[in-house]
Write a protein that holds these residues in place. Structure first.
Motif, PDB file in Angstrom:
ATOM      1  N   ALA A  19       0.730  -1.214  -0.014  1.00  0.00           N
ATOM      2  CA  ALA A  19      -0.030   0.003  -0.117  1.00  0.00           C
ATOM      3  C   ALA A  19       0.892   1.275  -0.081  1.00  0.00           C
ATOM      4  CB  ALA A  19      -0.864  -0.035   1.335  1.00  0.00           C
ATOM      5  N   GLY A  20       0.574   2.352  -0.450  1.00  0.00           N
ATOM      6  CA  GLY A  20       1.202   3.515  -0.695  1.00  0.00           C
ATOM      7  C   GLY A  20       2.112   3.658  -1.905  1.00  0.00           C
ATOM      8  N   ASP A  21       2.801   4.760  -1.808  1.00  0.00           N
ATOM      9  CA  ASP A  21       3.662   4.893  -2.966  1.00  0.00           C
ATOM     10  C   ASP A  21       4.947   5.371  -2.296  1.00  0.00           C
ATOM     11  OD1 ASP A  21       4.668   5.073  -5.361  1.00  0.00           O
ATOM     12  OD2 ASP A  21       3.896   7.007  -5.951  1.00  0.00           O
ATOM     13  N   PRO A  22       6.005   4.609  -2.338  1.00  0.00           N
ATOM     14  CA  PRO A  22       6.343   3.503  -3.446  1.00  0.00           C
ATOM     15  C   PRO A  22       6.373   2.127  -2.735  1.00  0.00           C
ATOM     16  CG  PRO A  22       8.368   4.273  -2.525  1.00  0.00           C
ATOM     17  CD  PRO A  22       7.212   5.066  -1.856  1.00  0.00           C
ATOM     18  N   GLY A  23       5.594   1.934  -1.765  1.00  0.00           N
ATOM     19  CA  GLY A  23       5.961   0.668  -1.000  1.00  0.00           C
ATOM     20  C   GLY A  23       7.060   0.353  -0.263  1.00  0.00           C
ATOM     21  N   SER A  24       7.148  -0.679   0.439  1.00  0.00           N
ATOM     22  CA  SER A  24       8.372  -0.922   1.050  1.00  0.00           C
ATOM     23  C   SER A  24       8.482  -2.515   1.316  1.00  0.00           C
ATOM     24  CB  SER A  24       8.504  -0.115   2.438  1.00  0.00           C
ATOM     25  OG  SER A  24       7.549  -0.412   3.245  1.00  0.00           O
ATOM     26  N   LEU A  25       9.808  -2.706   1.649  1.00  0.00           N
ATOM     27  CA  LEU A  25      10.069  -4.158   2.239  1.00  0.00           C
ATOM     28  C   LEU A  25      10.972  -4.092   3.421  1.00  0.00           C
ATOM     29  CD1 LEU A  25      10.413  -7.086   1.454  1.00  0.00           C
ATOM     30  CD2 LEU A  25      12.511  -6.494   0.390  1.00  0.00           C
ATOM     31  N   ARG A  26      10.744  -4.628   4.470  1.00  0.00           N
ATOM     32  CA  ARG A  26      11.527  -4.714   5.667  1.00  0.00           C
ATOM     33  C   ARG A  26      12.372  -5.874   5.668  1.00  0.00           C
ATOM     34  NH1 ARG A  26       6.620  -3.619   7.399  1.00  0.00           N
ATOM     35  NH2 ARG A  26       6.163  -5.652   8.235  1.00  0.00           N
ATOM     36  N   VAL A  27      13.704  -5.862   5.642  1.00  0.00           N
ATOM     37  CA  VAL A  27      14.586  -6.882   5.806  1.00  0.00           C
ATOM     38  C   VAL A  27      15.098  -6.992   7.112  1.00  0.00           C
ATOM     39  CG1 VAL A  27      16.988  -7.370   5.157  1.00  0.00           C
ATOM     40  CG2 VAL A  27      15.596  -6.167   3.526  1.00  0.00           C
ATOM     41  N   ARG A  52      21.050  -5.681  12.602  1.00  0.00           N
ATOM     42  CA  ARG A  52      19.888  -4.715  12.384  1.00  0.00           C
ATOM     43  C   ARG A  52      19.227  -4.840  10.876  1.00  0.00           C
ATOM     44  NH1 ARG A  52      21.059   1.113  14.403  1.00  0.00           N
ATOM     45  NH2 ARG A  52      19.323   1.375  13.263  1.00  0.00           N
ATOM     46  N   GLY A  53      18.017  -4.750  11.049  1.00  0.00           N
ATOM     47  CA  GLY A  53      17.299  -4.883   9.988  1.00  0.00           C
ATOM     48  C   GLY A  53      17.080  -3.296   9.344  1.00  0.00           C
ATOM     49  N   ARG A  54      16.417  -3.413   8.121  1.00  0.00           N
ATOM     50  CA  ARG A  54      16.035  -2.225   7.599  1.00  0.00           C
ATOM     51  C   ARG A  54      15.114  -2.185   6.658  1.00  0.00           C
ATOM     52  NH1 ARG A  54      20.057  -4.975   5.080  1.00  0.00           N
ATOM     53  NH2 ARG A  54      20.053  -5.016   2.604  1.00  0.00           N
ATOM     54  N   THR A  55      14.735  -0.896   6.325  1.00  0.00           N
ATOM     55  CA  THR A  55      13.388  -0.661   5.371  1.00  0.00           C
ATOM     56  C   THR A  55      13.795  -0.144   4.032  1.00  0.00           C
ATOM     57  OG1 THR A  55      11.922  -0.427   7.368  1.00  0.00           O
ATOM     58  CG2 THR A  55      11.197   0.162   5.123  1.00  0.00           C
ATOM     59  N   VAL A  56      13.429  -0.753   2.974  1.00  0.00           N
ATOM     60  CA  VAL A  56      13.898  -0.402   1.674  1.00  0.00           C
ATOM     61  C   VAL A  56      12.535  -0.026   0.750  1.00  0.00           C
ATOM     62  CG1 VAL A  56      14.912  -1.456  -0.371  1.00  0.00           C
ATOM     63  CG2 VAL A  56      15.730  -2.331   1.642  1.00  0.00           C
ATOM     64  N   ALA A  57      12.613   1.307   0.175  1.00  0.00           N
ATOM     65  CA  ALA A  57      11.684   1.622  -0.693  1.00  0.00           C
ATOM     66  C   ALA A  57      11.680   0.614  -1.926  1.00  0.00           C
ATOM     67  CB  ALA A  57      11.980   2.982  -0.952  1.00  0.00           C
ATOM     68  N   LEU A  58      10.321   0.425  -2.490  1.00  0.00           N
ATOM     69  CA  LEU A  58      10.376  -0.507  -3.716  1.00  0.00           C
ATOM     70  C   LEU A  58      10.090   0.386  -4.730  1.00  0.00           C
ATOM     71  CD1 LEU A  58       7.755  -3.315  -2.421  1.00  0.00           C
ATOM     72  CD2 LEU A  58      10.416  -3.501  -2.934  1.00  0.00           C
ATOM     73  N   HIS A  59      10.704   0.254  -5.990  1.00  0.00           N
ATOM     74  CA  HIS A  59      10.470   0.850  -6.997  1.00  0.00           C
ATOM     75  C   HIS A  59       9.043   0.388  -7.552  1.00  0.00           C
ATOM     76  CE1 HIS A  59      10.683   1.441 -11.574  1.00  0.00           C
ATOM     77  NE2 HIS A  59      11.573   2.376 -11.187  1.00  0.00           N
ATOM     78  N   TYR A  60       8.492   1.258  -8.212  1.00  0.00           N
ATOM     79  CA  TYR A  60       6.993   0.980  -8.484  1.00  0.00           C
ATOM     80  C   TYR A  60       6.903  -0.263  -9.361  1.00  0.00           C
ATOM     81  CZ  TYR A  60       7.541   2.708 -13.401  1.00  0.00           C
ATOM     82  OH  TYR A  60       7.939   2.750 -14.749  1.00  0.00           O
ATOM     83  N   ALA A 108       8.819  -2.999  -8.940  1.00  0.00           N
ATOM     84  CA  ALA A 108       8.889  -3.988  -8.083  1.00  0.00           C
ATOM     85  C   ALA A 108       7.716  -4.248  -7.317  1.00  0.00           C
ATOM     86  CB  ALA A 108      10.127  -3.752  -7.057  1.00  0.00           C
ATOM     87  N   ARG A 109       7.097  -3.111  -6.676  1.00  0.00           N
ATOM     88  CA  ARG A 109       5.732  -3.106  -5.955  1.00  0.00           C
ATOM     89  C   ARG A 109       4.694  -3.860  -7.156  1.00  0.00           C
ATOM     90  NH1 ARG A 109       3.476   2.160  -5.788  1.00  0.00           N
ATOM     91  NH2 ARG A 109       2.404   1.350  -7.982  1.00  0.00           N
ATOM     92  N   ASP A 110       4.734  -3.637  -8.302  1.00  0.00           N
ATOM     93  CA  ASP A 110       3.538  -4.208  -9.063  1.00  0.00           C
ATOM     94  C   ASP A 110       3.976  -5.677  -9.409  1.00  0.00           C
ATOM     95  OD1 ASP A 110       2.708  -1.579  -9.315  1.00  0.00           O
ATOM     96  OD2 ASP A 110       3.320  -1.399 -11.699  1.00  0.00           O
ATOM     97  N   ALA A 111       5.117  -6.052  -9.484  1.00  0.00           N
ATOM     98  CA  ALA A 111       5.486  -7.565  -9.566  1.00  0.00           C
ATOM     99  C   ALA A 111       5.147  -8.231  -8.179  1.00  0.00           C
ATOM    100  CB  ALA A 111       7.166  -7.565  -9.926  1.00  0.00           C
ATOM    101  N   LEU A 112       5.351  -7.649  -7.137  1.00  0.00           N
ATOM    102  CA  LEU A 112       5.078  -8.441  -5.992  1.00  0.00           C
ATOM    103  C   LEU A 112       3.571  -8.402  -5.891  1.00  0.00           C
ATOM    104  CD1 LEU A 112       7.638  -6.883  -3.608  1.00  0.00           C
ATOM    105  CD2 LEU A 112       7.467  -9.138  -4.030  1.00  0.00           C
ATOM    106  N   GLU A 113       2.746  -7.415  -6.315  1.00  0.00           N
ATOM    107  CA  GLU A 113       1.316  -7.344  -6.094  1.00  0.00           C
ATOM    108  C   GLU A 113       0.703  -8.556  -7.108  1.00  0.00           C
ATOM    109  OE1 GLU A 113       0.227  -3.533  -7.353  1.00  0.00           O
ATOM    110  OE2 GLU A 113      -0.055  -2.887  -5.276  1.00  0.00           O
ATOM    111  N   ASP A 114       1.511  -8.765  -8.273  1.00  0.00           N
ATOM    112  CA  ASP A 114       1.131  -9.598  -9.207  1.00  0.00           C
ATOM    113  C   ASP A 114       1.568 -11.337  -8.642  1.00  0.00           C
ATOM    114  OD1 ASP A 114       0.365  -7.802 -11.179  1.00  0.00           O
ATOM    115  OD2 ASP A 114       2.515  -7.910 -12.474  1.00  0.00           O
ATOM    116  N   GLN A 115       2.527 -11.054  -7.899  1.00  0.00           N
ATOM    117  CA  GLN A 115       2.919 -12.535  -7.371  1.00  0.00           C
ATOM    118  C   GLN A 115       1.882 -12.909  -6.355  1.00  0.00           C
ATOM    119  OE1 GLN A 115       5.040 -14.670  -7.996  1.00  0.00           O
ATOM    120  NE2 GLN A 115       5.675 -15.625  -6.246  1.00  0.00           N
ATOM    121  N   ARG A 116       1.413 -12.114  -5.550  1.00  0.00           N
ATOM    122  CA  ARG A 116       0.424 -12.154  -4.487  1.00  0.00           C
ATOM    123  C   ARG A 116      -0.911 -12.709  -5.182  1.00  0.00           C
ATOM    124  NH1 ARG A 116      -0.114  -8.482   0.807  1.00  0.00           N
ATOM    125  NH2 ARG A 116       0.490 -10.088   1.746  1.00  0.00           N
TER     126      ARG A 116
END
Length: 70
Positions: free
Chosen positions: A8-16, A35-43, A45-53
């Motif tokens: 959700a949102g723009d650009p979306g994110s991924l927590r490592v 320590r983990g980190r949060t990575v912003a997703l390129h649109y 990548a976000r679209d590909a993950l939405e397609d995968q889900r």
């Protein structure tokens, strides 16, 4: 895991928060440095993950927060 992906949102994110260790037994470990980190997703990548889900859902495969993305 899907619980680490925020689509959700723009650009979306991924927590490592863990790494996959396949030497010997397959285990999940904390990332280097502990320590983990949060990575912003390129649109794209976000679209590909939405397609995968969506594909996994259509095929009746799990997409709950604790389930693996790939």
């Amino acid at each position: 895991r899907w619980g680490d992906v925020e689509l959700a949102g723009d650009p979306g994110s991924l927590r490592v928060r863990r790494t996959l260790d396949t030497h010997g037994d397959t285990t999940f470990n904390p990332p280097k440095g502990g320590r983990g980190r949060t990575v912003a997703l390129h649109y794209e990548a976000r679209d590909a993950l939405e397609d995968q889900r969506g594909m996994l859902s259509r095929e009746g495969l799990p997409t709950a927060p604790g389930d693996l993305v790939f």
